[in-house]
Design a protein around this motif. Sequence first.
Motif, PDB file in Angstrom:
ATOM      1  N   UNK A 180       0.830  -1.209   0.000  1.00  0.00           N
ATOM      2  CA  UNK A 180       0.000   0.000   0.000  1.00  0.00           C
ATOM      3  C   UNK A 180       0.860   1.252   0.000  1.00  0.00           C
ATOM      4  N   UNK A 181       1.921   1.243   0.784  1.00  0.00           N
ATOM      5  CA  UNK A 181       2.821   2.397   0.841  1.00  0.00           C
ATOM      6  C   UNK A 181       3.538   2.591  -0.493  1.00  0.00           C
ATOM      7  N   UNK A 182       3.995   1.486  -1.081  1.00  0.00           N
ATOM      8  CA  UNK A 182       4.679   1.578  -2.372  1.00  0.00           C
ATOM      9  C   UNK A 182       3.745   2.129  -3.445  1.00  0.00           C
ATOM     10  N   UNK A 183       2.482   1.699  -3.424  1.00  0.00           N
ATOM     11  CA  UNK A 183       1.512   2.179  -4.410  1.00  0.00           C
ATOM     12  C   UNK A 183       1.224   3.661  -4.215  1.00  0.00           C
ATOM     13  N   UNK A 184       1.017   4.072  -2.971  1.00  0.00           N
ATOM     14  CA  UNK A 184       0.769   5.476  -2.679  1.00  0.00           C
ATOM     15  C   UNK A 184       1.941   6.338  -3.127  1.00  0.00           C
ATOM     16  N   UNK A 185       3.157   5.880  -2.843  1.00  0.00           N
ATOM     17  CA  UNK A 185       4.353   6.638  -3.224  1.00  0.00           C
ATOM     18  C   UNK A 185       4.473   6.759  -4.747  1.00  0.00           C
ATOM     19  N   UNK A 186       4.197   5.663  -5.457  1.00  0.00           N
ATOM     20  CA  UNK A 186       4.327   5.689  -6.917  1.00  0.00           C
ATOM     21  C   UNK A 186       3.286   6.603  -7.549  1.00  0.00           C
ATOM     22  N   UNK A 187       2.049   6.521  -7.084  1.00  0.00           N
ATOM     23  CA  UNK A 187       1.003   7.395  -7.618  1.00  0.00           C
ATOM     24  C   UNK A 187       1.363   8.861  -7.363  1.00  0.00           C
ATOM     25  N   UNK A 188       1.875   9.131  -6.165  1.00  0.00           N
ATOM     26  CA  UNK A 188       2.307  10.487  -5.821  1.00  0.00           C
ATOM     27  C   UNK A 188       3.399  10.972  -6.765  1.00  0.00           C
ATOM     28  N   UNK A 189       4.384  10.122  -7.028  1.00  0.00           N
ATOM     29  CA  UNK A 189       5.491  10.486  -7.915  1.00  0.00           C
ATOM     30  C   UNK A 189       4.995  10.788  -9.334  1.00  0.00           C
TER      31      UNK A 189
ATOM     32  N   UNK B  34      -5.887  10.852 -13.921  1.00  0.00           N
ATOM     33  CA  UNK B  34      -5.624   9.563 -13.285  1.00  0.00           C
ATOM     34  C   UNK B  34      -6.898   8.726 -13.248  1.00  0.00           C
ATOM     35  N   UNK B  35      -6.804   7.468 -13.664  1.00  0.00           N
ATOM     36  CA  UNK B  35      -7.922   6.535 -13.560  1.00  0.00           C
ATOM     37  C   UNK B  35      -7.624   5.533 -12.449  1.00  0.00           C
ATOM     38  N   UNK B  36      -8.580   5.366 -11.552  1.00  0.00           N
ATOM     39  CA  UNK B  36      -8.414   4.512 -10.382  1.00  0.00           C
ATOM     40  C   UNK B  36      -9.180   3.204 -10.541  1.00  0.00           C
ATOM     41  N   UNK B  37      -8.720   2.183  -9.836  1.00  0.00           N
ATOM     42  CA  UNK B  37      -9.416   0.900  -9.843  1.00  0.00           C
ATOM     43  C   UNK B  37     -10.145   0.700  -8.523  1.00  0.00           C
ATOM     44  N   UNK B  38     -11.063  -0.246  -8.504  1.00  0.00           N
ATOM     45  CA  UNK B  38     -11.754  -0.612  -7.280  1.00  0.00           C
ATOM     46  C   UNK B  38     -11.168  -1.880  -6.689  1.00  0.00           C
ATOM     47  N   UNK B  39     -11.938  -2.512  -5.832  1.00  0.00           N
ATOM     48  CA  UNK B  39     -11.463  -3.738  -5.198  1.00  0.00           C
ATOM     49  C   UNK B  39     -10.853  -3.485  -3.841  1.00  0.00           C
ATOM     50  N   UNK B  40     -10.611  -4.559  -3.119  1.00  0.00           N
ATOM     51  CA  UNK B  40     -10.112  -4.444  -1.743  1.00  0.00           C
ATOM     52  C   UNK B  40      -8.638  -4.078  -1.671  1.00  0.00           C
ATOM     53  N   UNK B  41      -7.845  -4.489  -2.646  1.00  0.00           N
ATOM     54  CA  UNK B  41      -6.394  -4.282  -2.576  1.00  0.00           C
ATOM     55  C   UNK B  41      -5.993  -2.806  -2.526  1.00  0.00           C
ATOM     56  N   UNK B  42      -6.572  -1.911  -3.339  1.00  0.00           N
ATOM     57  CA  UNK B  42      -6.088  -0.525  -3.342  1.00  0.00           C
ATOM     58  C   UNK B  42      -6.598   0.330  -2.193  1.00  0.00           C
ATOM     59  N   UNK B  43      -7.534  -0.152  -1.395  1.00  0.00           N
ATOM     60  CA  UNK B  43      -8.153   0.702  -0.382  1.00  0.00           C
ATOM     61  C   UNK B  43      -7.122   1.299   0.570  1.00  0.00           C
ATOM     62  N   UNK B  44      -6.194   0.477   1.053  1.00  0.00           N
ATOM     63  CA  UNK B  44      -5.180   0.972   1.985  1.00  0.00           C
ATOM     64  C   UNK B  44      -4.267   1.990   1.307  1.00  0.00           C
ATOM     65  N   UNK B  45      -3.966   1.764   0.026  1.00  0.00           N
ATOM     66  CA  UNK B  45      -3.140   2.724  -0.719  1.00  0.00           C
ATOM     67  C   UNK B  45      -3.856   4.057  -0.868  1.00  0.00           C
ATOM     68  N   UNK B  46      -5.145   4.018  -1.144  1.00  0.00           N
ATOM     69  CA  UNK B  46      -5.919   5.250  -1.278  1.00  0.00           C
ATOM     70  C   UNK B  46      -5.990   6.014   0.043  1.00  0.00           C
ATOM     71  N   UNK B  47      -6.095   5.280   1.135  1.00  0.00           N
ATOM     72  CA  UNK B  47      -6.154   5.937   2.447  1.00  0.00           C
ATOM     73  C   UNK B  47      -4.874   6.712   2.725  1.00  0.00           C
ATOM     74  N   UNK B  48      -3.743   6.155   2.312  1.00  0.00           N
ATOM     75  CA  UNK B  48      -2.460   6.848   2.472  1.00  0.00           C
ATOM     76  C   UNK B  48      -2.343   8.007   1.483  1.00  0.00           C
ATOM     77  N   UNK B  49      -2.705   7.755   0.249  1.00  0.00           N
ATOM     78  CA  UNK B  49      -2.576   8.760  -0.806  1.00  0.00           C
ATOM     79  C   UNK B  49      -3.375  10.007  -0.494  1.00  0.00           C
ATOM     80  N   UNK B  50      -4.579   9.832   0.027  1.00  0.00           N
ATOM     81  CA  UNK B  50      -5.459  10.958   0.283  1.00  0.00           C
ATOM     82  C   UNK B  50      -4.919  11.958   1.282  1.00  0.00           C
TER      83      UNK B  50
END
Length: 238
Positions: free
Chosen positions: A16-25, A39-55
Amino acid sequence: MTKYEIQVSEDKNSLALAASDLITQIIQSTLKNKTRAKIALCGGSTPKAAYSLLGKNKLEWTNVDLFLGDERWVDNESQDSNCFLLNNSLFKEGNPSLEASFFSVSTVDLPSPEDSANDYETILRNNLDGDPPKFDLILLGLGDDGHTASLFPGSDALFERDSLITVGEGKGHKRITFTSKLLSSADNVVFLISGSAKQIALKRLLDQSESWERTPAKLVSPNSEIIVLADKDAYPSF
């Protein structure tokens, strides 16, 4: 031939942290050269934690346009909705990300899924440049059956080559989804994959001889290298 860059995280939290960092970059680098990041986002359970960090990240959110790569044809308040997922992660009250522009899919307020697909295609064409329109980043998940966005094995949506948006069906829902044409036009494509249940699907995705009909995620074929962010459970030693 599609090329993949694999980045493996220790567990789902570090993923989740790696995804948030990459999207930020990608947002930051895009805004150095463009006035807006698309930016186009996906759904599902996997990205939820990344989105919480990204926001929570302090970015130029007022210059970011966010879209959904797919959406179930349900009310936006339904827990099955990707809109609901974003409202409970990326768009939590107090997050800087609330300053971004978000283009949701109109669903049950329109007469049919086909009307929703046509409406969303119009929104994309009005807000993105190029033909097909080009996103700066499309974030995707991978189902254990090999689907991505709402392109499911055996679905007619796999064969849509002209439209940007079409109607898919999977796991009991009609869905509005990007087509392979649109998914393959992005400057950056990132798959976010977590969990041992995804091992076989990920192995098939990376297999050059694998059929796109069995593993629809193979239809995503941009000019650039696709980045695959996976945790160790999803990416063991094949």
